[in-house]
Design an enzyme around this catalytic site. Structure first.
Site, short mmCIF file in Angstrom:
data_model
loop_
_atom_site.label_atom_id
_atom_site.label_comp_id
_atom_site.label_asym_id
_atom_site.label_seq_id
_atom_site.Cartn_x
_atom_site.Cartn_y
_atom_site.Cartn_z
N HIS A 1 0.81 -1.22 0.00
CA HIS A 1 0.00 0.00 0.00
C HIS A 1 0.85 1.27 0.00
O HIS A 1 0.35 2.34 -0.32
CB HIS A 1 -0.95 0.00 1.21
N ASP B 1 3.47 9.35 -0.76
CA ASP B 1 2.29 8.56 -0.41
C ASP B 1 2.11 7.46 -1.45
O ASP B 1 2.26 7.72 -2.64
CB ASP B 1 1.05 9.47 -0.42
C1 GDG Z 1 -2.16 3.77 3.28
C2 GDG Z 1 -1.10 4.41 2.36
C3 GDG Z 1 -2.75 4.35 0.49
C4 GDG Z 1 -8.69 9.90 7.63
N1 GDG Z 1 -9.10 10.62 8.68
C5 GDG Z 1 -10.31 10.13 9.02
C6 GDG Z 1 -10.63 9.09 8.14
N2 GDG Z 1 -9.60 8.97 7.28
C7 GDG Z 1 -9.59 8.02 6.16
C8 GDG Z 1 -9.54 8.73 4.83
C9 GDG Z 1 -8.97 7.64 3.94
C10 GDG Z 1 -8.05 6.88 4.90
O1 GDG Z 1 -8.44 7.21 6.23
C11 GDG Z 1 -6.60 7.32 4.74
O2 GDG Z 1 -6.12 6.78 3.55
P1 GDG Z 1 -4.90 7.42 2.76
O3 GDG Z 1 -4.78 6.69 1.48
O4 GDG Z 1 -5.11 8.87 2.58
O5 GDG Z 1 -3.60 7.23 3.68
P2 GDG Z 1 -3.00 6.08 4.68
O6 GDG Z 1 -3.80 5.94 5.91
O7 GDG Z 1 -1.57 6.50 4.89
O8 GDG Z 1 -3.09 4.71 3.85
C12 GDG Z 1 -1.77 5.23 1.28
C13 GDG Z 1 -3.69 3.59 1.43
O9 GDG Z 1 -2.97 2.89 2.43
C14 GDG Z 1 -4.58 2.61 0.66
O10 GDG Z 1 -3.83 1.75 -0.14
O11 GDG Z 1 -3.52 5.18 -0.36
O12 GDG Z 1 -0.80 5.77 0.39
O13 GDG Z 1 -0.20 5.23 3.12
O14 GDG Z 1 -9.97 6.76 3.50
O15 GDG Z 1 -10.81 9.19 4.49
N3 GDG Z 1 -11.77 8.39 8.18
C15 GDG Z 1 -12.65 8.74 9.15
N4 GDG Z 1 -12.41 9.74 10.06
C16 GDG Z 1 -11.25 10.47 10.03
O16 GDG Z 1 -11.07 11.41 10.83
N5 GDG Z 1 -13.82 8.08 9.23
#
Ligand code: GDG
Length: 480
Positions: free
Chosen positions: A156, A369
């Site tokens: 990821h 990322d």
């Molecule tokens: C890893 C990789 C890759 C965030 N704050 C809240 C909340 N979130 C949700 C977001 C999004 C998820 O969490 C975060 O996903 P990201 O992709 O932005 O980043 P990582 O957590 O670092 O994820 C990344 C991912 O895996 C998938 O393969 O894209 O590069 O690092 O869905 O919306 N959700 C809620 N409350 C929050 O305050 N409910």
């Protein structure tokens, strides 16, 4: 049909209808419901005494199998090698890499121990899909236990350039362990290219030519496998529905009331040093500094829920952000206006989606990322008639697909301030055109398509004999 076995560090929290979280958890859970199967991993519990016991919970055709971790295992496997060594190294932060040989041994030990718990639950024709950097040695451990099933792996986070990976002392053990999988999935073509580059130049392995429509065939460490890029997606239409429904809710009404007629810039990230929050705050400051017309006309809301809060590097980034937001607000705030609202708390998905829809700019500027789902969720949540503008880091995997965003370099504070100014002033016709381009891209590659493409290639490997790998020792791999 074969059963699907998902293995991930954390198993998504289970509610009555399945996992409560969105995106990946929902996409994977859908696949499990179709084929029947199991989701196996750490329960999130850290046990101070006693032997961890495996817990099995059935939800229709899906079994959730979870196990707690002893304190020492948590410290070495999770806080140690996974999050203090691999996470910074794979995000190109060699300056933050901490390495302790005992933690690496703990990482391997816990992988073998978890694999040992899975083995008795497996059937011969199960297909196993392992997720993320915590579990790189998992297939090797299963193979040592005699498991012959198809095993795939999806990373990821970014796969770093070879010169950066070399900063992790056991880099060779890690890449060798990856070669025990049948199929490796990366988020983007540059990640795949970095992996193949290591195979050819650091591991004396071979990579076949590919135009990107088929997985590359790889031979290294006496093993044959395939690898490709599978950019993870979201369900854009579901997010749009959620955003519309949430727009009538109290949190959004309160936000609107406190904004008055000001424009809104929104960011949501786990509070992680890879997300570029300090640079982002400074670019907003630069905008206010250079363009007084924006003062008291724009508010920036940064939601940053806590994560890995028991680690020093995370306590450090929290303090730096608190200092920066305090300093910038002290400099520009007025009686009726706080420029940056920095909120260190988690919100419901629906609230986030609705806030994205209300905002004029989605400000997503990680230093690195793997993909960044927030960028995709921001675009999905927009009103097609009056969409906001995405300002996106060139170092988010999502920038490979969302080329109609305003793409920025996240360390170029002036460049980001320019992009914010451009986004806030962008005419409706241009906003719509950029939105149409991006939403079409998100629909063409939603999370079901991501999952189906990976599983198709993993299953295809079961039917085909691996293609003969043509030796090209003297030639550089061409994979993208
Ligand atoms: C890893 C990789 C890759 C965030 N704050 C809240 C909340 N979130 C949700 C977001 C999004 C998820 O969490 C975060 O996903 P990201 O992709 O932005 O980043 P990582 O957590 O670092 O994820 C990344 C991912 O895996 C998938 O393969 O894209 O590069 O690092 O869905 O919306 N959700 C809620 N409350 C929050 O305050 N409910």
């Amino acid at each position: 049909m074969s059963r699907l076995i998902i293995v991930s560090n954390r198993v998504a929290p289970i509610s009555e209808g399945g996992p409560a979280a969105g995106g990946l958890a929902v996409g994977v859970y859908d696949a499990l419901k179709e084929t029947g199967g199991m989701w196996f991993g750490w329960s999130g519990e850290v046990l101070s005494s006693g032997q961890p016991q495996i817990q099995l919970v059935e939800h229709g055709p899906v079994t959730f199998a979870t196990v707690g971790l002893a304190r020492r295992d948590y410290d070495q496997y999770y806080r140690g090698f996974s999050n203090a060594t691999l996470w910074p190294a794979f995000h190109y932060r060699a300056d933050l890499v901490h390495y302790d040989r005992h933690e690496f041994e703990g990482y391997r030990r816990v992988n073998a121990w978890l694999a040992g718990h899975l083995v008795p639950l497996l059937r011969d024709d199960d297909v196993i899909w392992v997720h993320d950097y915590h579990l790189i040695p998992f297939a090797e451990a299963l193979r040592e236990a005699g498991v012959k099933n198809r095993i795939g792996f999806f990373l990821h986070i970014p796969f770093p350039a070879a010169q950066v990976l070399l900063s992790v002392p056991p880099h060779r053990d890690l890449v060798k362990a990856l070669c025990a999988f049948d199929l490796l999935g990366f988020q983007t073509r540059p990640d795949l290219r970095a992996f193949c580059d290591y195979i050819v130049h650091e591991a004396a392995g071979q990579v076949d030519d590919t135009d990107g429509t088929q997985p590359a065939s790889i031979r290294a460490f006496g093993r044959s496998l395939r690898a490709a890029a599978y950019p993870i997606g979201v369900y854009p239409d579901e997010i749009a529905q959620l955003a519309k429904a949430g727009s009538r809710g109290k949190p959004v009404r309160t936000m609107k009331a406190t904004l008055h007629d000001r424009q809104l810039i929104m960011s949501v990230d786990r509070l992680d040093y890879s997300k570029g929050l300090v640079e982002r705050f400074r670019a907003f400051e630069r905008l206010l500094d250079r363009s007084p017309a924006f003062r008291n006309r724009v508010s920036f809301v940064q939601i940053a829920p806590p994560t890995r809060a028991d680690m020093h590097a995370y306590q450090d980034i929290r303090l730096r952000l608190e200092a920066e937001s305090g300093r910038i607000n002290g400099r520009f705030a007025e009686f009726d206006w706080t420029p940056i609202r920095y909120i260190h708390r988690q919100y419901e998905r629906q609230v986030l989606a609705a806030l994205f829809r209300q905002s004029h700019v989605g400000y997503v500027t990680p230093l690195r990322d793997g993909m960044n789902l927030v960028a995709k969720e921001y675009v999905s949540a927009q009103d097609p008639d009056d969409p906001g503008v995405l300002v996106l880091s060139q170092f988010a995997g999502a920038a490979q697909e969302l080329t109609a965003a305003l793409i920025v370099n996240p360390i170029d504070v002036d460049g980001m301030a320019d992009a914010l100014g451009e986004a806030l002033a962008m005419p409706l016709a241009e906003r719509r055109a950029r939105y149409r381009d991006m939403i079409a891209q998100l629909r063409d590659n939603n999370v079901s398509i991501w999952r189906d493409n990976f599983l198709r290639d993993l299953n295809r490997g079961a039917a085909d004999k691996p293609r003969a790998v043509r030796a090209r020792a003297a030639r550089k791999a061409v994979v993208a």
